[in-house]
Design an enzyme around this catalytic site. Structure first.
Site, mmCIF file in Angstrom:
data_model
loop_
_atom_site.group_PDB
_atom_site.id
_atom_site.type_symbol
_atom_site.label_atom_id
_atom_site.label_comp_id
_atom_site.label_asym_id
_atom_site.label_seq_id
_atom_site.Cartn_x
_atom_site.Cartn_y
_atom_site.Cartn_z
ATOM 1 N N LYS A 33 0.553 -1.433 -0.225
ATOM 2 C CA LYS A 33 0.249 -0.414 -0.225
ATOM 3 C C LYS A 33 1.012 1.228 -0.118
ATOM 4 O O LYS A 33 0.215 2.422 -0.280
ATOM 5 C CB LYS A 33 -1.256 0.041 1.160
ATOM 6 C CG LYS A 33 -0.537 0.120 2.595
ATOM 7 C CD LYS A 33 -1.573 0.222 3.615
ATOM 8 C CE LYS A 33 -0.522 -0.083 5.207
ATOM 9 N NZ LYS A 33 -1.847 0.546 6.341
ATOM 10 N N ARG A 34 2.002 0.953 0.325
ATOM 11 C CA ARG A 34 2.942 2.418 0.413
ATOM 12 C C ARG A 34 3.759 2.754 -1.273
ATOM 13 O O ARG A 34 3.038 2.067 -1.409
ATOM 14 C CB ARG A 34 4.430 2.210 1.442
ATOM 15 C CG ARG A 34 3.917 2.410 2.684
ATOM 16 C CD ARG A 34 5.538 1.530 3.732
ATOM 17 N NE ARG A 34 4.963 1.842 4.954
ATOM 18 C CZ ARG A 34 4.661 2.542 6.094
ATOM 19 N NH1 ARG A 34 4.587 3.827 6.021
ATOM 20 N NH2 ARG A 34 4.763 2.207 7.184
ATOM 21 N N GLY A 38 9.165 -2.193 1.653
ATOM 22 C CA GLY A 38 10.301 -2.103 2.583
ATOM 23 C C GLY A 38 9.165 -2.229 4.262
ATOM 24 O O GLY A 38 9.501 -2.483 5.293
ATOM 25 N N GLY A 39 8.132 -2.055 4.203
ATOM 26 C CA GLY A 39 7.031 -1.899 4.942
ATOM 27 C C GLY A 39 7.529 -1.215 6.075
ATOM 28 O O GLY A 39 8.205 0.449 6.016
ATOM 29 N N SER A 145 2.510 -5.000 11.419
ATOM 30 C CA SER A 145 1.679 -4.407 12.463
ATOM 31 C C SER A 145 1.739 -2.731 12.870
ATOM 32 O O SER A 145 2.551 -2.266 12.288
ATOM 33 C CB SER A 145 2.311 -4.788 14.120
ATOM 34 O OG SER A 145 3.678 -4.260 14.038
ATOM 35 N N LEU A 188 13.187 3.352 24.388
ATOM 36 C CA LEU A 188 13.884 3.232 25.080
ATOM 37 C C LEU A 188 15.240 3.497 24.252
ATOM 38 O O LEU A 188 15.821 4.630 24.426
ATOM 39 C CB LEU A 188 14.496 2.141 26.277
ATOM 40 C CG LEU A 188 13.877 1.726 27.236
ATOM 41 C CD1 LEU A 188 14.324 0.358 27.956
ATOM 42 C CD2 LEU A 188 13.909 3.552 27.514
ATOM 43 N N MET A 321 7.479 -9.627 18.021
ATOM 44 C CA MET A 321 7.536 -9.025 17.165
ATOM 45 C C MET A 321 8.898 -8.941 16.212
ATOM 46 O O MET A 321 9.305 -7.197 17.068
ATOM 47 C CB MET A 321 6.605 -7.641 17.120
ATOM 48 C CG MET A 321 5.246 -8.200 16.872
ATOM 49 S SD MET A 321 3.314 -6.717 17.467
ATOM 50 C CE MET A 321 2.253 -7.711 17.224
ATOM 51 N N HIS A 447 42.455 -12.439 20.499
ATOM 52 C CA HIS A 447 42.754 -10.861 21.578
ATOM 53 C C HIS A 447 43.545 -9.476 20.995
ATOM 54 O O HIS A 447 45.043 -10.186 20.537
ATOM 55 C CB HIS A 447 43.710 -11.688 22.707
ATOM 56 C CG HIS A 447 44.204 -11.161 24.288
ATOM 57 N ND1 HIS A 447 43.313 -10.443 25.089
ATOM 58 C CD2 HIS A 447 45.212 -9.995 23.976
ATOM 59 C CE1 HIS A 447 44.174 -9.680 25.348
ATOM 60 N NE2 HIS A 447 45.529 -9.356 25.142
#
Length: 468
Positions: A33-34, A38-39, A145, A188, A321, A447
């Site tokens: 729809k865009r 890529g959603g 979502s 966050l 998700m 290391h």
């Protein structure tokens, strides 16, 4: 034209499923729809937010982290519009990359809203109102979502003052005060972006801990690190109102366990309380596709819905998700449709919080093992004891390994630290092959590297660490 597969949605699950199906010889179409592929992830989610996370980290490092390394520069100047331009350029590059992959794999991309008319038929309506019907052997629902909002609270999100993650990556100026409703990954991450750029950020979270289902020890230390960086937290707090007020907004909340309500003012409020499956307008009810009690499309172990020929993957079905979970489901489903044996190991799906430092985990938390009655052992190693971390002034955090007490099989690994999102994958590979903490601890690590802390935590799990 008839197709073998029509995928509705071109996010990570949808476009990866389409590519894999095409690689396996199927004729594939994708409905989006865009205007770009890529959603949510590539357009307004994972990719743009990571561009801003990196840019804000560079800005903050220039201001606060270089002098101790002997690099003395003047105070950096923030050019927010240029930072946003970098974000937009990153998005453009990624979505164009998906378009290229569709052409390379001879996938037909159709711009418009998809609706399932029944098994084998998908209606596509473009922005001009033009309608066409695609015929296909298989339909894949990969619609992802949407923003969930605050349960029980009416909130008017205008993406300017009261914003979702969509507006949170597109602010025109740095707010003096920002309130983040929700102490999960999205809140966050975006909260840390604006905090580093100069905002005073306060997080209001319903639970008593941040990051919900994360390992408890990780959550506590991570909160201490973020607090040290200047973020404030109101935990165990139920938001009862978010309203515009003058040029800003007010957030009202009360203790979950009872007590007096508080109201805080902010220039911007970021609502980051999670996401919900996107099924609106798909015609699922008319087609007879069943949903569960959380609005997710019900599927079996092979991603089949209750209607023959209709499948679903990604955020719209059960499970975390996460873009990479959706991608793996897309690959597995394409293989199943090709007659192969696609499979996803849901016990080994890493999760990453792309803050600074990063938080990464794979497998079980200590709390989950206790609840399941599993006998386990723990090994930990702090980055304060890692030479490379000291050299980079990146000694915040630790590695924690959880293994079965009897078999030593690794059940979970949790990392807070610089580059944790990259380090977690050696644990994922180990767990995919059923490896033990001894296997990991006896594997030679270069290391000096941050990854030596992973080895040391494994050594601590089956015997003793060497450098602590």
């Amino acid at each position: 034209m008839a197709y073998d597969v029509v995928v509705i949605g071109s996010g990570p699950g949808g476009y990866v499923c389409a590519i894999k199906a095409a690689q396996l010889g199927m004729k594939v179409a994708v409905v989006e729809k865009r205007q770009t592929y890529g959603g949510t992830c590539l357009n307004i989610g994972c990719i743009p937010s990571k561009a801003l996370l990196h840019a804000s980290e560079v800005f903050h490092h220039a201001a606060h982290g270089m002098a101790d390394l002997g690099v003395e520069v003047g105070a950096p100047t923030l050019n927010l519009s240029k930072m946003m331009a970098h974000k937009d350029a990153t998005v453009k590059s990624n979505v164009e990359g998906v378009s290229f992959l569709f052409k390379k794999n001879k996938i037909d991309g159709l711009q418009g809203t998809g609706k399932i008319l029944g098994a084998g038929k998908v209606q596509v309506t473009n922005d001009a109102g033009e309608v066409q019907v695609l015929e296909t052997r298989n339909i894949v629902i990969a619609t992802g979502s949407d923003v969930a909002g605050i349960p029980g609270v009416a909130v008017e999100i205008d993406e300017k003052v009261i914003v979702s993650s969509t507006g949170g990556i597109a602010l025109e100026k740095v707010p003096a005060k920002m309130i983040v409703v929700g102490g999960g990954v999205i809140g966050l991450e975006l909260g840390s972006v604006w905090s580093r750029l100069g905002a005073k950020v306060t997080v209001v979270e319903y639970l008593d801990t941040i990051l919900g289902g994360m390992d408890g020890e990780v959550s506590k230390q991570f909160q201490r690190i973020l607090a040290k960086q200047g973020m404030e937290f109101n935990l165990g707090a139920k938001v009862t109102g978010v309203l515009k007020s003058g040029d800003g907004a007010k957030v009202t909340f009360e203790p979950v366990k009872g007590g007096e309500a508080q109201t805080l003012d902010a220039d911007v409020v970021l609502v980051a309380t999670g996401r919900k499956p996107y099924t609106s307008g798909l015609g699922l009810e008319e087609a007879g596709v069943a949903l569960d009690n959380r609005g997710r499309v019900e599927i079996d172990g092979h991603y089949r819905t209750n209607v023959a020929g209709i499948y679903a993957i990604g955020d719209v079905v059960k499970g975390p998700m996460l873009a990479h979970k959706a991608e793996d489901e897309g690959v597995a489903l394409a293989e199943i449709l090709a007659g192969q044996h696609g499979h996803v190991n849901y016990d080994v799906i890493p999760g990453v919080v792309y803050t600074q430092p990063e938080v990464a985990s794979v497998g079980k938390t200590e709390e989950e093992l206790k609840a399941a009655g599993v006998a386990y052992k723990v090994g930990k190693f702090p980055f304060t004891a890692n030479g490379r971390a000291r050299a980079m002034l990146a000694s915040d955090g630790f590695v924690k390994v959880l293994a079965d007490k009897d078999t030593d099989r690794v059940l979970g690994v949790h990392i807070i630290g610089l580059g944790a999102g990259e380090m977690i994958h050696e644990a994922a590979v180990l767990m995919e092959f059923g490896g033990s903490s001894e296997d990991l601890g006896r594997t030679c690590h270069a290391h000096p590297t941050m990854s030596e802390a992973v080895k040391e935590a494994a050594l601590a799990t089956f015997f003793k660490p060497l450098h602590m």
